[in-house]
Design an enzyme around this catalytic site. Structure first.
Site, short mmCIF file in Angstrom:
data_model
loop_
_atom_site.label_atom_id
_atom_site.label_comp_id
_atom_site.label_asym_id
_atom_site.label_seq_id
_atom_site.Cartn_x
_atom_site.Cartn_y
_atom_site.Cartn_z
N ASP A 28 77.99 59.03 51.79
CA ASP A 28 78.08 57.48 52.20
C ASP A 28 77.02 56.91 51.65
OD1 ASP A 28 80.54 58.03 53.59
OD2 ASP A 28 79.55 58.75 55.49
N GLU A 29 76.42 57.26 50.53
CA GLU A 29 75.23 56.47 49.91
C GLU A 29 75.48 56.20 48.64
OE1 GLU A 29 71.35 58.40 50.63
OE2 GLU A 29 71.95 58.65 52.84
#
Length: 284
Positions: A228-229
């Site tokens: 999620d980055e």
């Protein structure tokens, strides 16, 4: 829809760059339908997206690539040329929550998303009902029976067999292995609520309700090995008031998720996104 060629460029910023590209296009009779430029002053990089009327230019696709290559080499460009008539092949991956999956299918069905969707892959068999309604082949990958390693191997095989250009995790609740993330770099898109990392784990909206948050949202980004980055493509937000329940927040959060994901997928399909380091330039 008018056929266009999309010329997308990323290169070191230099004097005369725009003039040289414009001169090239003018010399071949090209009509520019849309033009976007951006210079990153911190990194000294220049970004460009030109959409060109295909019926105006005296070159076909292959001729354009051949003629433009010396210009690209001169200015050390990372570049690509795409034909708007060629549809990308998109695989949708889904788990139990259907809102993002159904929204993308509807937008594709109505022509809002210019692509082909040849396959839907789910780790729960319930998603087959939506695939059947839209007449898209469905593959159930049983993670419990196969185990994660074999299940993801099956998914990777399906992506290859269906010749997929873009993989969309439409609320697919399995973490892709590093090897698959690397293979799909720049070609896989995910959506998640924007509480991360504040409210990670189970029941994030209940956690947010308990904290009395006033703003919720969703983030659409490219998939990378760092969970999620990845580079962010699009985000959507909504205000929350004291009168909103946890269920209200879930409902509003889903609205944010479908909006951000649909916009992000469309931007990618239309070659409006350029990845630079861990950021994006989005010519929306």
């Amino acid at each position: 829809m008018q056929q266009t060629f999309r010329l997308v460029i990323d290169c070191p910023d230099q004097i005369g760059l725009v003039a040289r590209v414009s001169q090239f296009l003018a010399s071949h009779g090209a009509t520019i339908v849309e033009a976007n430029h951006h210079t990153d002053l911190q990194t000294g990089r220049f970004f460009m997206r030109h959409e060109i009327g295909a019926d105006s230019i005296k070159l076909d696709y292959d001729g354009f690539v051949k003629a433009f290559t010396p210009v690209a080499d001169e200015f050390r460009m990372n570049w690509k040329l795409t034909d708007s008539r060629v549809k990308q092949r998109v695989a949708l991956l889904a788990s139990l929550e259907s809102h993002c999956l159904v929204d993308l299918l509807h937008r594709w069905h109505t022509g809002e998303l210019h692509c082909d969707i040849p396959v839907i892959i789910g780790n729960h068999p319930q998603m087959k009902q939506f695939a059947d309604w839209y007449k898209v082949p469905f593959h159930w990958v049983d993670f419990k029976a196969l185990g994660k390693e074999q299940a993801f191997s099956q998914i990777e095989t399906l992506i290859s067999e269906y010749q997929i250009d873009l993989t969309v995790l439409a609320r697919f609740m399995q973490i892709l292995p590093d090897t698959l993330c690397t293979k799909l770099q720049g070609k896989a898109i995910n959506i998640h609520h924007s509480f991360l990392p504040s409210f990670a784990g189970a029941r994030p909206y209940q956690q947010a309700y308990d904290r009395g948050v006033k703003l919720i949202g969703a983030t659409c980004h490219y998939v990378t090995k760092d969970l999620d980055e990845g580079p962010i493509i699009e985000q959507s937000v909504k205000r929350i008031s004291h009168s909103d329940s946890a269920a209200d927040m879930v409902r509003k959060g889903k609205d944010c998720e479908v909006t951000a994901l649909a916009h992000g997928v469309r931007y990618h399909l239309e070659d409006r996104v350029i990845i630079h380091r861990n950021k994006t330039v989005v010519f929306a």
